[in-house]
Design a protein around this motif. Structure first.
Motif, PDB file in Angstrom:
ATOM      1  N   GLY A 286    -107.435 -26.556  78.068  1.00 26.43           N
ATOM      2  CA  GLY A 286    -106.994 -27.646  77.193  1.00 26.43           C
ATOM      3  C   GLY A 286    -107.438 -27.397  75.768  1.00 26.43           C
ATOM      4  N   LYS A 287    -108.125 -28.377  75.161  1.00 21.89           N
ATOM      5  CA  LYS A 287    -108.453 -28.229  73.736  1.00 21.89           C
ATOM      6  C   LYS A 287    -109.498 -27.138  73.477  1.00 21.89           C
TER       7      LYS A 287
ATOM      8  N   GLY B 138    -109.064 -24.079  74.613  1.00 17.45           N
ATOM      9  CA  GLY B 138    -108.375 -22.783  74.616  1.00 17.45           C
ATOM     10  C   GLY B 138    -108.265 -22.180  75.989  1.00 17.45           C
ATOM     11  N   ALA B 139    -108.685 -20.918  76.151  1.00 18.10           N
ATOM     12  CA  ALA B 139    -108.516 -20.236  77.428  1.00 18.10           C
ATOM     13  C   ALA B 139    -109.580 -19.169  77.609  1.00 18.10           C
TER      14      ALA B 139
ATOM     15  N   SER C  56    -108.390 -22.768  71.308  1.00 12.23           N
ATOM     16  CA  SER C  56    -107.059 -23.342  71.094  1.00 12.23           C
ATOM     17  C   SER C  56    -106.704 -23.181  69.621  1.00 12.23           C
TER      18      SER C  56
ATOM     19  N   ALA D 130    -104.244 -25.123  68.319  1.00 16.32           N
ATOM     20  CA  ALA D 130    -103.441 -26.320  68.019  1.00 16.32           C
ATOM     21  C   ALA D 130    -104.078 -27.101  66.880  1.00 16.32           C
TER      22      ALA D 130
ATOM     23  N   VAL E 141    -101.829 -32.370  67.937  1.00 12.71           N
ATOM     24  CA  VAL E 141    -101.615 -32.598  69.364  1.00 12.71           C
ATOM     25  C   VAL E 141    -100.862 -33.915  69.556  1.00 12.71           C
TER      26      VAL E 141
ATOM     27  N   ARG F 174     -99.578 -33.347  75.695  1.00 11.48           N
ATOM     28  CA  ARG F 174    -100.031 -32.141  76.381  1.00 11.48           C
ATOM     29  C   ARG F 174     -99.093 -31.682  77.497  1.00 11.48           C
ATOM     30  N   VAL F 175     -98.157 -32.537  77.892  1.00 14.45           N
ATOM     31  CA  VAL F 175     -97.289 -32.160  79.020  1.00 14.45           C
ATOM     32  C   VAL F 175     -96.553 -30.857  78.689  1.00 14.45           C
ATOM     33  N   GLY F 176     -96.616 -29.903  79.611  1.00 10.38           N
ATOM     34  CA  GLY F 176     -95.887 -28.647  79.418  1.00 10.38           C
ATOM     35  C   GLY F 176     -96.696 -27.562  78.731  1.00 10.38           C
ATOM     36  N   ALA F 177     -97.921 -27.880  78.293  1.00  8.61           N
ATOM     37  CA  ALA F 177     -98.710 -26.882  77.566  1.00  8.61           C
ATOM     38  C   ALA F 177     -99.048 -25.693  78.470  1.00  8.61           C
ATOM     39  N   GLY F 178     -99.456 -25.998  79.705  1.00  9.09           N
ATOM     40  CA  GLY F 178     -99.838 -24.929  80.627  1.00  9.09           C
ATOM     41  C   GLY F 178     -98.646 -24.034  80.963  1.00  9.09           C
ATOM     42  N   ASP F 179     -97.458 -24.616  81.077  1.00  8.36           N
ATOM     43  CA  ASP F 179     -96.274 -23.817  81.393  1.00  8.36           C
ATOM     44  C   ASP F 179     -95.896 -22.909  80.230  1.00  8.36           C
TER      45      ASP F 179
ATOM     46  N   PHE G  63     -98.019 -21.734  78.031  1.00  6.72           N
ATOM     47  CA  PHE G  63     -99.045 -20.673  78.068  1.00  6.72           C
ATOM     48  C   PHE G  63     -98.667 -19.641  79.130  1.00  6.72           C
TER      49      PHE G  63
ATOM     50  N   ASN H 100    -102.331 -18.961  73.498  1.00  7.54           N
ATOM     51  CA  ASN H 100    -102.788 -20.142  72.753  1.00  7.54           C
ATOM     52  C   ASN H 100    -101.838 -20.532  71.627  1.00  7.54           C
TER      53      ASN H 100
ATOM     54  N   GLY I  57     -99.380 -22.420  73.487  1.00 12.64           N
ATOM     55  CA  GLY I  57     -99.960 -23.727  73.826  1.00 12.64           C
ATOM     56  C   GLY I  57     -99.930 -24.660  72.622  1.00 12.64           C
TER      57      GLY I  57
END
Ligand SMILES: Nc1ncnc2c1ncn2[C@@H]1O[C@H](COP(=O)(O)OP(=O)(O)OP(=O)(O)O)[C@@H](O)[C@H]1O
Ligand SMILES: [Mg+2]
Length: 506
Positions: A421-422, A424-425, A439, A441, A444, A447-452, A454, A476, A479
């Protein structure tokens, strides 16, 4: 304070120049740009441009068309107009109403259209269009070489939207790579043939306003305002991949009842070829969310779906489709939402036959705890959200690095990412070990769809065997693009993605 009389609308400026031409036929020079944070490079360029003729007019890119990364423009078009109008060398300034300068050139018919020397290499497609229109109206195009500096560079340096740690990360990253190095990895994806597999989801957003408590029961009564629907689930993943890959095919599940196939087909991006698997006795999945629009808060969600396992005949059909096509693709990206499309047999086929398999097993309200990545016996690349990793390992607070290694080993994965999430990864592969990336970003919205998003971009990087720091960076950036818009309302677009990358290098 009164506004400068130099500020005109484009229509007023067009008329004014026509009147002047009838009287004195001045040699009009036209400059066009964003001019966010006016600096000495701009001023010299504008002075130089003014010296080429009798009158300098400047058109300015409207806020909504500034395409320099999510935190831009730093100054609104009104402020940018004021700044330009304060310069002696400028005679008139107007906001351009369209994304490129072409319409303004057509209307203003300058003798000279002047650009900065950085455009001389003609790498920006807009410039080629502008040159063609300039030729049409008889304007000469001049490139001005003076002090080179960029607003993006100055803004990044002195008004960074990022915290110190992210700024430090970016500085280190800029020492290892140029923007062109990073973009080159995306260019390589153009040679790839990718198959996206998983459930199609239609995301609906219902906006409503609060009326108060119902008189009949202690419930919140609201008034409908508007609603929108977006292509989500694998439709979004395929749409995100389309601008970057040579070929994107989609094998998505729809319901045999209320298929919505026409809507779905009309919401696939150019370059995506859709094939569908229909699940009996089920609707196409719709996830409807109600939002209170004044406070901007979510109220309630209702899902239209049938989570029963697939029938034997549906399963056989799906496996047939997978079996005949999997080997044809350089990479297969599976976004598995756990709504019963991907049966154990289908998963086995994916694991056995895909040349490169990238997977996310999405945890959601419908599948909580029943749907984790170890359903897959093998995958080359796995991208999980932090919660999905914890669920898989039945560990609430374990050390992320250890959990990542454990899952990577279980799936024989060469690369694995956990999105935070906020924060990063965190990514791992055997060659580079662990790499943590913040991250990127700055805005913001949802957040819906952020993981997809990525998943889509990082899977391409993993399939191309890109260095791990490039994979995490691009994941990122993707994202950041995703969280800047409501749900899946916008899919990635090649040029603005490249500009976003370039803006982080200035
Ligand atoms: N609140 C946030 N602030 C900043 N960046 C974010 C935020 N949420 C997501 N991101 C960016 O998006 C990426 C993926 O998001 P996240 O880890 O939330 O995935 P996710 O939980 O799978 O999302 P979803 O399943 O809802 O699409 C992150 O790595 C980060 O770059
Ligand atoms: Mg996710």
């Amino acid at each position: 304070m009164a506004r400068s009389p130099k500020i005109k609308s484009l229509a007023e400026l067009t008329q004014l120049l026509a009147d002047l031409r009838a009287e004195t036929a001045p040699r009009v020079v036209h400059c066009h740009g964003v001019f966010d944070l006016l600096h000495i490079g701009h001023i010299r360029y504008l002075q130089h441009a003014r010296a080429l003729g009798d009158l300098l007019v400047v058109t300015l890119t409207k806020d909504e068309f500034v395409n320099k990364g999510p935190h831009r423009p730093a100054f609104t078009d009104e402020l940018r107009l004021d700044a330009l109008a304060a310069l002696d060398c400028i005679d008139y300034v107007a906001i351009n109403e369209t994304p490129t300068a072409t319409a303004a050139i057509r209307r203003l018919k300058p003798a000279i259209f002047a650009k900065g020397a950085e455009f001389r290499d003609r790498k920006t497609p807009e410039l080629l269009e502008e040159e063609a229109v300039a030729a049409e109206v008889g304007a000469a195009v001049e490139f001005i070489d003076d002090v080179r500096s960029s607003s993006s560079h100055l803004l990044n340096k002195y008004l960074s939207p990022f915290d110190d740690a992210t700024e430090q990360y970016l500085q280190n990253f800029r020492e290892s790579y140029t923007a062109a190095d990073v973009i080159a990895w995306l260019e390589r994806a153009k040679a790839m043939k990718v198959l996206v597999v998983g459930e199609a989801i239609i995301d609906e957003y219902f906006a409503c306003s609060t009326m108060g408590q119902s008189a009949k029961a202690p419930i919140l009564a609201t008034r409908y305002e508007s609603h929108e629907r977006f292509a989500g689930g694998t439709l979004a993943v395929a749409n995100h991949l389309a601008p970057f890959c040579g070929q994107v095919d989609l094998l998505a599940m729809l319901g045999a009842q209320d298929t919505e196939e026409e809507w779905v087909r009309s919401h696939l991006a150019r370059g995506v070829t859709g094939r569908f698997h229909y699940k009996q006795d089920s609707p196409t999945i719709v996830k409807r969310r109600y939002r209170e629009s004044y406070f901007g808060v979510p109220l309630f969600a209702i899902n239209f779906l049938n989570d029963n396992p697939q029938s034997a005949s549906d399963n056989a059909k799906l496996c047939g489709m997978l079996d005949e096509s999997l080997a044809d693709y350089d990479a297969v990206v599976v976004a598995d939402y756990g709504h019963q499309m991907l049966t154990p047999q289908a998963i086995q086929l994916l694991s056995d036959k895909a040349r490169f398999l990238a997977v996310n097993t999405q945890a959601n309200a419908a599948n909580m705890g029943f749907h984790t990545i170890s359903k897959y016996p093998r995958a080359d690349y796995v991208s999980l959200a932090e919660r999905e990793l914890h669920l898989e390992c039945r560990s609430r607070g374990g050390n992320l690095e250890e959990l990542l290694l454990e899952v990577g080993k279980r799936l024989y994965a060469t690369t694995i990412a956990v999105t935070l999430g906020k924060r990063g990864a965190l990514c791992y592969n055997r060659r580079a070990g662990f790499h943590k990336a913040p991250s990127l970003a700055t805005n913001v919205v949802d957040r819906v769809g952020a993981g997809d998003t990525f998943l889509a971009i990082s899977a391409l990087c993993a399939a191309l065997d890109a260095p791990l720091d490039i994979l995490s960076f691009l994941g990122n950036v993707a994202g950041a693009e995703a969280v800047a818009a409501v749900g899946n309302s916008r899919s990635l677009e090649a040029l603005s993605f490249q500009r976003h990358i370039a803006s982080l290098f200035k």
